[in-house]
Design an enzyme around this catalytic site. Structure first.
Site, PDB file in Angstrom:
ATOM      1  N   CYS A  55      12.359   8.899  17.338  1.00 26.97           N
ATOM      2  CA  CYS A  55      12.678  10.165  17.699  1.00 26.97           C
ATOM      3  C   CYS A  55      12.729  10.747  16.131  1.00 26.97           C
ATOM      4  CB  CYS A  55      14.119  10.127  17.920  1.00 26.97           C
ATOM      5  SG  CYS A  55      14.542   9.544  19.679  1.00 26.97           S
ATOM      6  N   GLU A  64      13.892  18.154  19.053  1.00 31.53           N
ATOM      7  CA  GLU A  64      12.994  17.311  20.023  1.00 31.53           C
ATOM      8  C   GLU A  64      13.517  17.200  21.236  1.00 31.53           C
ATOM      9  OE1 GLU A  64      10.113  14.970  17.146  1.00 31.53           O
ATOM     10  OE2 GLU A  64      12.045  13.924  17.629  1.00 31.53           O
TER      11      GLU A  64
END
Ligand code: SAH
Length: 353
Positions: A336, A95
């Protein structure tokens, strides 16, 4: 077995020059290739249209251009924050996030697939470290996002998944390449490297001559509390890691900043704030308070905004400058790892396109 192809996008300009010289090419070809890779983000040699076809084929025969392919993106309607999910050439997913600030566009990049530091509140570490990212793969997060957003990226933070100093050489290469005059030329002063506190890494990094900002993930004001949150605290005491930061400041002239995730009932009392104040006042370190992001797999909760404000006030009273991190993308918020989790288990909600 054929020899592994060279990752040309992770090479410094002089190394690209060496390679092309070895291939019998004139020296100007090296800067053409470097420009294609780093200024225009070329993903294949076939895109390098000002090179002779024979050279493109020869390069293709001995080199590869590792990169990221967009698998999904989630856009915040509130403030334009964009979370990207990228697929690497071996299928692993990472990501990265684009954030908009008054001063420009900042990209948060990952440095490893997963992480082995084991911080209890962090989603990136749940599956351990899968592998290190190559310099080219860290760079390509910036290049792909810039191309996708159609706007220049001015700032970079190394705060995605991974511990930068657990992939030290790749991170240093990334920093030199992303700031190279022949590439995107992002100012090193606009880059922040965040570490959970690997002391040897901090000391080594102090000697690299890279004027970036170093951020230390502190999260506690005594060793006992820190050990509850971060296994790395069993390896290095607060004293050791803060002394390494003092050395970093002495050598580079650049102030280290601290990240402090505030966790209800763990590190959020007045006493914690006072202890933190005493630890940092003499050091003139700035503190970034982050209300902890809840992760499904753990039981940590954020304190209410009032107690965070009180914590901040206490620090200020101790002479320590502290800010509460502005939350971006609240509508696509989460720690996250969330986008990755939703992508892998689409039944679990979240809009991913
Ligand atoms: N490995 C590096 C960089 C990655 S994380 C480091 O530890 O610094 C970037 C920051 O987010 C770190 O300060 C990390 O401790 C913090 N963080 C991770 N998970 C979080 C969560 N659930 N809530 C709040 N902060 C978190």
């Amino acid at each position: 077995m054929t020899e592994a192809k060279t990752d040309i996008k992770s090479l410094y300009p002089e190394e690209v020059a060496g390679l092309l010289k070895e291939m019998g090419e004139p020296s100007y070809r090296a800067s053409q290739v470097f420009t294609w890779l780093h200024r225009y983000g070329a993903a294949a040699f076939s895109e390098m249209t000002n090179l002779p076809k024979s050279l493109r084929e020869a390069l293709d025969g001995r080199c590869r251009i590792p990169g990221c392919e967009k698998a999904a993106v989630q856009v915040s309607k509130a403030d334009g924050t964009r979370k990207y999910l990228f697929r690497l050439s071996d299928g692993h997913l990472i990501e990265s996030v684009l954030m908009r600030y008054r001063y420009g566009i900042s990209v948060c990049v990952s440095t490893q697939v997963g992480c082995r530091m084991g911080c209890r509140f962090c989603a990136s570490t749940l599956g351990g470290r899968v592998r290190d990212l190559l310099p080219s793969e860290i760079l390509d997060q910036v290049y792909r996002i810039e191309a996708d957003a159609g706007e220049r990226v001015s700032h970079v933070v190394l705060m995605g998944s991974g511990e930068p100093f657990d992939n030290y050489d790749a991170v240093v290469r990334f920093l030199r390449l992303v700031s190279d005059p022949g590439g995107k030329q992002i100012s090193l002063r606009n880059i922040t490297v965040s570490t959970c506190g690997l002391t040897e890494g901090i000391l080594r990094f102090a000697g690299e001559g890279l004027p970036v900002t170093l951020a230390l993930s502190l999260h506690a004001s005594d060793d006992e509390t820190r050990k509850k949150l971060m296994p790395v605290a069993n390896r290095y005491t607060l004293k050791e890691v803060l002394e390494a930061c003092d050395t970093y400041f002495r050598k580079t002239g650049r102030r280290v900043s601290c990240e402090y995730s505030v966790v209800r009932g763990v590190n959020d009392t007045d006493k914690d704030a006072e202890k933190l104040g005493r630890l940092l006042a003499g050091r003139k370190m700035h503190v970034n308070l982050i209300p902890v992001n809840p992760v499904t797999e753990n039981r940590f909760e954020r304190p209410d905004p009032g107690s965070i404000a009180a914590f901040q006030k206490k620090l200020t009273a101790c002479g320590v400058h502290a800010t509460v991190r502005r939350e971006l993308g609240t509508d696509i918020d989460g720690a996250c790892g969330q986008l990755r989790a939703h992508f892998l288990n689409p039944g679990e909600g979240g809009t991913v396109s």
